[in-house]
Enzyme design. Structure first.
Site, mmCIF file in Angstrom:
data_model
loop_
_atom_site.group_PDB
_atom_site.id
_atom_site.type_symbol
_atom_site.label_atom_id
_atom_site.label_comp_id
_atom_site.label_asym_id
_atom_site.label_seq_id
_atom_site.Cartn_x
_atom_site.Cartn_y
_atom_site.Cartn_z
ATOM 1 N N ARG A 1 -21.729 23.063 -5.957
ATOM 2 C CA ARG A 1 -21.719 24.517 -5.801
ATOM 3 C C ARG A 1 -21.873 25.178 -7.166
ATOM 4 O O ARG A 1 -21.879 24.510 -8.192
ATOM 5 C CB ARG A 1 -20.377 24.964 -5.192
ATOM 6 C CG ARG A 1 -19.181 24.439 -5.977
ATOM 7 C CD ARG A 1 -17.855 24.991 -5.534
ATOM 8 N NE ARG A 1 -16.728 24.294 -6.112
ATOM 9 C CZ ARG A 1 -16.276 24.440 -7.347
ATOM 10 N NH1 ARG A 1 -16.875 25.291 -8.172
ATOM 11 N NH2 ARG A 1 -15.225 23.771 -7.779
ATOM 12 N N LYS B 1 -8.453 25.156 -15.090
ATOM 13 C CA LYS B 1 -9.137 25.498 -16.329
ATOM 14 C C LYS B 1 -8.794 26.919 -16.776
ATOM 15 O O LYS B 1 -8.735 27.838 -15.953
ATOM 16 C CB LYS B 1 -10.650 25.366 -16.140
ATOM 17 C CG LYS B 1 -11.103 23.976 -15.708
ATOM 18 C CD LYS B 1 -12.555 23.976 -15.282
ATOM 19 C CE LYS B 1 -12.979 22.628 -14.732
ATOM 20 N NZ LYS B 1 -14.366 22.640 -14.204
ATOM 21 N N TYR C 1 -4.843 7.200 -15.859
ATOM 22 C CA TYR C 1 -4.773 8.458 -16.585
ATOM 23 C C TYR C 1 -5.075 8.204 -18.049
ATOM 24 O O TYR C 1 -4.368 7.450 -18.721
ATOM 25 C CB TYR C 1 -3.390 9.100 -16.438
ATOM 26 C CG TYR C 1 -3.274 10.439 -17.129
ATOM 27 C CD1 TYR C 1 -3.850 11.570 -16.559
ATOM 28 C CD2 TYR C 1 -2.624 10.567 -18.349
ATOM 29 C CE1 TYR C 1 -3.768 12.796 -17.179
ATOM 30 C CE2 TYR C 1 -2.537 11.801 -18.975
ATOM 31 C CZ TYR C 1 -3.106 12.909 -18.389
ATOM 32 O OH TYR C 1 -3.025 14.133 -19.015
ATOM 33 N N LYS D 1 -13.818 12.112 -2.788
ATOM 34 C CA LYS D 1 -13.922 11.615 -4.160
ATOM 35 C C LYS D 1 -14.182 10.116 -4.242
ATOM 36 O O LYS D 1 -14.908 9.658 -5.126
ATOM 37 C CB LYS D 1 -12.642 11.967 -4.926
ATOM 38 C CG LYS D 1 -12.333 13.460 -4.956
ATOM 39 C CD LYS D 1 -13.471 14.271 -5.540
ATOM 40 C CE LYS D 1 -13.131 15.742 -5.728
ATOM 41 N NZ LYS D 1 -12.979 16.484 -4.489
ATOM 42 N N ASN E 1 -19.204 18.666 -8.379
ATOM 43 C CA ASN E 1 -19.012 19.916 -7.651
ATOM 44 C C ASN E 1 -20.362 20.380 -7.130
ATOM 45 O O ASN E 1 -21.286 20.649 -7.910
ATOM 46 C CB ASN E 1 -18.389 20.977 -8.555
ATOM 47 C CG ASN E 1 -16.945 20.662 -8.866
ATOM 48 O OD1 ASN E 1 -16.126 20.501 -7.971
ATOM 49 N ND2 ASN E 1 -16.629 20.542 -10.141
#
Length: 450
Positions: free
Chosen positions: A293, A237, A202, A116, A291
């Site tokens: 994929r 999710k 955050y 990341k 991501n």
């Protein structure tokens, strides 16, 4: 086009890819663990190879066994699906070294986006703003304290090699940092064999919005606009929708343009998703991760854009040109997806494996259309060895209100017996004022009190 392809995964995603392969005239070959050997969903394959014991590490995560299965069944390509080996750069490189086509981006792209901190630097280099936080990794607690003092609280410690909420801890004040750092690092080491962490501010009340991309190897790419994925529990999710109620038409076109320009600038190839976090105050969108994929929630983009993403993955991998033009891709109507898991939401979402005594989905409801992606049927066993996903219910309608009404009607009439499910949670969220008004965020499950 390929003649035979090995699908290096299990369950719903394996069935989804097998369907796309067959529609393109490709024979799908599957791999299974001993626990899955007699599962009904394996019938979608022309041939099945047993990899090893139920443990994922000795079966689905054993790259050498998977590649050997591909070679012995005379496959010329490998599709990893999502999870397991899908974002394993070493596996992708080994497949190509053996002369197999890996259906996905290059091993270099997987490695760069899989870590990341380097991913943030790469996206920053091509003009995408990133979530404020540490520059690079925080190697120890002293580095974490220094980065936290600069970024401020609340903050998130996140696993550099992570995903799915593992190796992640929130800190609201400095007194929580030491314990959170130790816990996040230990969990990351256990889950990913890499305990490295980075730190991000955050954004309380932020929204999780992601852009679906398709890029061929000839430098052409399109975006399929955005999905909203803010309904989450512990960073997992639960409900996704497209388009996002947080963006207007100008905003979504601008976001899509910036995302595809960034991917093409990095030489990205095949399907991918760039994830953003929206600041609740300024509405600025920050890059979080990419991501590399196919994603679980890809059907909502397929339904609003009329594009088969899995099929295009296979075409692009087979050196076909992406003949979609951006001006020809436009979102039509609204789509929602609910992930139905075999979990008990009244017992802290504890997985409840067992036998499906009844498994009936109400698809003949209006005003929209219903699609159910699943690998299961009545009489099947929900395994305790793997994730608890039973099915994805996806609806499409002309308007968001109609899509919500269709989803509610479907879930209320769906009958699943033998295991607990999360349907009650989905219905509570869908009925909430926050969801219906489109004003929800990542902080809570609106309408659900447990």
């Amino acid at each position: 086009m390929f003649r035979r392809i090995l699908i290096a995964n299990r369950g719903e995603v394996a069935v989804r890819i097998a369907r796309a392969a067959r529609e393109l005239g490709i024979a799908p070959v599957g791999v299974v663990s001993e626990a899955d050997r007699d599962a009904s969903w394996t019938q979608v394959f022309d041939q099945v190879v047993t990899l090893g014991p139920a443990s994922a590490r000795e079966s689905y995560l054993d790259g050498a066994r998977v590649l050997q299965a591909a070679r012995q069944t005379h496959c010329t390509a490998v599709h990893p699906g999502w999870g397991f080996l899908a974002e394993d750069a070493r596996f992708a490189a080994q497949a190509r070294e053996l002369g197999l086509t890996f259906v996905g981006p290059s091993a270099d792209a997987i490695a760069r986006m899989g870590q990341k901190s380097p991913a943030k630097e790469a996206m920053r280099s091509v003009g995408l703003p990133v979530v404020p936080g540490s520059v690079g990794l925080v190697k120890d607690i002293d580095a974490a304290r220094a980065a936290a003092a600069e970024s401020g609280y609340p903050l998130l410690l996140k696993a550099d090699a992570g995903g799915g909420g593992r190796g992640m801890r929130r800190c609201d004040e400095a007194s929580q940092l030491d314990e959170a750092f130790s816990a996040a690092s230990a969990e990351a080491e256990s889950a990913f064999a890499n305990g490295d962490l980075y730190l991000e501010r955050y954004l309380t009340g932020g929204r999780h919005i992601e852009v679906q991309l398709l890029c061929d190897r000839f430098g052409h790419g399109v975006h399929l606009f955005e999905r909203e994925c803010s309904i989450q529990r512990r960073h997992q999710k639960l409900i996704e929708e497209a388009p996002s109620p947080a963006l207007d038409d100008a905003g979504r076109r601008d976001l899509g343009r910036r995302a595809i320009e960034a991917a093409l600038a990095l030489g990205y190839e095949n399907a991918g998703t760039i994830e953003f976090l929206m600041d609740p105050t300024t509405k600025e969108l920050f890059f979080m991760e990419m991501n590399t994929r196919l994603q679980v929630e890809h059907p909502v983009s397929e339904l609003v854009c009329g594009v088969d993403i899995a099929a295009w993955q296979l075409r692009i991998a087979a050196n076909h040109r992406l003949d979609l033009r951006q001006e020809d891709v436009a979102p039509k109507g609204h789509a929602l997806e609910c992930r139905i898991n075999a979990e008990d939401p009244h017992a802290d979402f504890r997985p409840t494996p067992g036998t499906l005594e009844r498994f009936d989905f109400a698809t003949d409801v209006g005003p929209g259309t219903v699609r159910v992606d699943t690998h299961l049927e009545a009489g099947d066993t929900v395994s305790p060895h793997y994730d608890s996903l039973l099915a994805k219910v996806i609806v499409h309608a002309d308007t968001r209100a109609a899509a919500i009404a269709t989803m509610v009607a479907c879930l209320e009439k769906t009958r699943i017996e033998g295991v607990n499910t999360t349907i009650a949670v989905h219905l509570a969220v869908l009925a909430s004022n926050e969801f219906r008004s489109g004003t929800y965020d990542t902080q809570s499950l609106p309408g659900w009190n447990g």
